[in-house]
Enzyme design. Structure first.
Site, short mmCIF file in Angstrom:
data_model
loop_
_atom_site.label_atom_id
_atom_site.label_comp_id
_atom_site.label_asym_id
_atom_site.label_seq_id
_atom_site.Cartn_x
_atom_site.Cartn_y
_atom_site.Cartn_z
N ARG A 82 14.98 14.87 33.99
CA ARG A 82 14.16 15.84 34.74
C ARG A 82 14.38 17.26 34.20
NH1 ARG A 82 14.68 15.77 41.11
NH2 ARG A 82 16.58 16.90 40.63
N LYS A 184 11.79 21.76 38.04
CA LYS A 184 12.82 22.38 38.89
C LYS A 184 13.12 23.76 38.31
CE LYS A 184 16.89 20.88 41.43
NZ LYS A 184 16.40 21.26 42.75
N GLU A 220 6.27 18.70 50.46
CA GLU A 220 7.74 18.80 50.42
C GLU A 220 8.28 19.24 51.77
OE1 GLU A 220 9.86 18.45 47.69
OE2 GLU A 220 8.82 19.19 45.91
N1 PLP Z 1 12.27 18.79 46.33
C1 PLP Z 1 12.77 19.99 45.98
C2 PLP Z 1 11.87 21.18 46.00
C3 PLP Z 1 14.13 20.09 45.61
O1 PLP Z 1 14.66 21.28 45.30
C4 PLP Z 1 14.93 18.94 45.61
C5 PLP Z 1 16.33 19.02 45.19
O2 PLP Z 1 16.67 18.76 44.07
C6 PLP Z 1 14.36 17.71 45.96
C7 PLP Z 1 13.03 17.68 46.32
C8 PLP Z 1 15.17 16.47 45.95
O3 PLP Z 1 15.37 16.01 44.66
P1 PLP Z 1 16.65 15.13 44.31
O4 PLP Z 1 16.61 13.96 45.20
O5 PLP Z 1 16.46 14.75 42.90
O6 PLP Z 1 17.82 15.99 44.54
C1 COI Z 2 19.35 19.71 45.41
O1 COI Z 2 19.19 18.90 46.32
O2 COI Z 2 20.06 19.46 44.43
C2 COI Z 2 18.68 20.98 45.42
O3 COI Z 2 18.49 21.51 44.36
C3 COI Z 2 18.29 21.56 46.68
C4 COI Z 2 18.54 23.04 46.81
C5 COI Z 2 19.96 23.38 47.03
C6 COI Z 2 17.87 23.84 45.76
#
Ligand code: PLP
Ligand code: COI
Length: 340
Positions: A82, A184, A220
Site C-alpha cells: 500500500r 495514505k 469511511e
Molecule cells: N481508513 C483510513 C482513512 C485510515 O487512515 C486507516 C488507517 O490506516 C484505515 C482506513 C484502516 O486501514 P488499516 O486497516 O490498513 O489500518
Molecule cells: C492506522 O490505523 O494505522 C491509522 O493510520 C489511523 C490514524 C492513526 C491515521
C-alpha cells in the site's frame, strides 16, 4: 532486556519517544542501506516538497507480543504494497518490500523493551513514512526522499476499546472522486482535521464520510473503514475507489468467511438504508474494531445494536482477529511475520 516504566493497560494512542528509529535516504536514483538512529529530530531543507506540497505518505501497522513472549507483525507485506501504491500516486520512489519489512523488524528489535506485555491489550504501533525532501520551489516532485520508521507503544485509538461509540455524518468530504482517497497521504488527513474537531465538539468520536460524488453512500469512519452485519448475518463493507483499502477490513472479510462461515459483500452501503444492519463497526489498525453505537444523519441518531454493549457478531470478529494478531488463533498462511 532494558525495562521501561509504563502503565501498559492505560496507554492511549499518543506519541512516546522510543530509543531507535530507522532512516534511509534516496538520492541519485537509489536507496542507501538505511540505519537505526537515536535522534528523533529530522533536519530537512525549508524548500522540501513534503512541507509545501504534501509530497509524503505513511503507513501504520503493529507488533504484537504473544503469550510465550515472542513478537510478531501482522501482514507487513500488505502495508509495504500500500505504501508503494501511495508513493506511485505522488511520484515518489518505491521502497522494496524486503527493505520496508526489514526496517520494521529492526525498529521493533531495537525497541523491544517498549513492546507491551501480552495480556495488557497494548501493542507497539509502527509508523513508516516517506517524504520528499531537498531544495525546491516550484510544484514538482522532490529529487531526494527520506524513508523512516518509528514506533510507539499504544492502547486504544477510540476511548473505551470495545465499547460502542457514536459517529456523525460530516458535510465535508475527505477525498475527491478521482483524487487521493485510496492513497495514505497526509493531505487526506489535513482535510479531515476540521470535520473531526467539529465531531468532537458535538460529542461524537469522529465523522462518517459519504462518497464525494453523490453523498448517498458511506465511505469511511474517520481513520477507519466501515462494516455492518445484516439481519441475515452477512458481513457488508463499502466498495469505492476513494476510500483507503484497509488491511484490517480485508482481513475481517477473510475471517468472516473462513473462520465464522459468514457471507461477505463488498458493495455500496447507502446512508438511507442503515436499517439493513443489526450491528456496525469501524475497523483499522489503530481502531482495531470499534463498535458503532449510532450514526447521526440529518439530525437523527440511528442506533444499531446498542449504545452500551458490543453485538455478538462484532465480538466474535474482534476475538478472532485479535486472537490471530496475538498468536492465540492459527493465522492464514503468510499473515504473521515473527520478529526474531
Ligand atoms: N481508513 C483510513 C482513512 C485510515 O487512515 C486507516 C488507517 O490506516 C484505515 C482506513 C484502516 O486501514 P488499516 O486497516 O490498513 O489500518
Ligand atoms: C492506522 O490505523 O494505522 C491509522 O493510520 C489511523 C490514524 C492513526 C491515521
Amino acid at each position: 532486556m532494558k525495562q521501561v516504566n509504563l502503565d501498559w493497560g492505560k496507554l492511549g494512542f499518543n506519541y512516546i519517544k522510543t530509543d531507535f528509529r530507522y532512516v534511509s535516504y534516496w538520492k541519485d536514483g537509489k536507496w542507501d542501506g538505511g540505519k537505526l538512529v537515536e535522534d528523533n529530530m529530522i533536519t530537512i531543507s525549508e524548500g522540501s516538497p513534503a512541507i509545501h506540497y504534501g509530497q509524503q505518505c505513511f503507513e501504520g501497522l503493529k507488533a504484537y507480543r504473544t503469550k510465550d513472549g515472542k513478537i510478531q507483525l501482522f501482514r507487513p507485506d500488505q502495508n509495504a504494497k500500500r505504501m508503494n501504491n501511495s508513493a506511485r500516486r505522488l511520484l515518489m520512489p518505491e521502497i522494496p518490500e524486503e527493505k520496508f519489512i526489514d526496517a520494521c523488524i529492526q525498529v521493533v528489535k531495537a525497541n523491544e523493551h517498549f513492546v507491551p506485555p501480552y495480556g495488557t491489550g497494548a501493542t507497539f504501533y509502527l509508523r513508516p513514512y516517506l517524504i520528499g525532501v531537498g531544495d525546491n520551489l516550484g510544484v514538482k516532485p522532490a529529487k531526494e526522499y527520506l524513508f523512516s520508521v518509528f514506533g510507539c507503544p499504544v492502547g486504544p485509538y477510540f476511548k473505551g476499546g470495545l465499547s460502542p461509540v457514536n459517529f456523525m455524518v460530516s458535510d465535508y468530504d475527505r477525498a475527491a472522486p478521482h483524487g487521493t482517497g485510496a492513497a495514505k497521504v497526509g493531505g487526506n488527513y489535513a482535510g479531515s482535521l476540521l470535520p473531526h474537531e467539529i465531531a468532537l465538539q458535538r460529542g461524537f468520536a469522529d465523522c462518517i464520510y459519504l462518497d464525494p460524488a453523490t453523498h448517498t453512500k458511506i465511505e469511511e469512519v474517520g481513520a477507519a473503514n466501515f462494516f455492518g452485519i445484516t439481519k441475515d448475518n452477512k458481513f457488508v463493507t463499502p466498495k469505492s475507489p476513494s476510500i483507503l483499502p484497509s488491511i484490517t477490513k480485508y482481513s475481517l472479510m477473510y475471517v468472516a468467511e473462513h473462520y465464522l462461515g459468514m457471507q461477505v459483500e463488498e458493495r455500496d452501503v447507502y446512508i438511507d438504508n442503515l436499517d439493513e444492519f443489526v450491528e456496525a463497526g469501524a475497523c483499522g489498525t489503530a481502531a482495531v474494531i470499534t463498535p458503532i453505537g449510532g450514526i447521526e444523519y440529518k439530525g437523527k441518531l440511528h442506533v444499531f445494536y446498542s449504545q452500551t454493549e458490543v453485538g455478538p457478531i462484532t465480538r466474535k470478529l474482534y476475538d478472532t482477529l485479535v486472537g490471530i494478531q496475538f498468536g492465540d488463533i492459527k493465522a492464514p498462511e503468510g499473515w504473521i511475520v515473527e520478529v526474531k
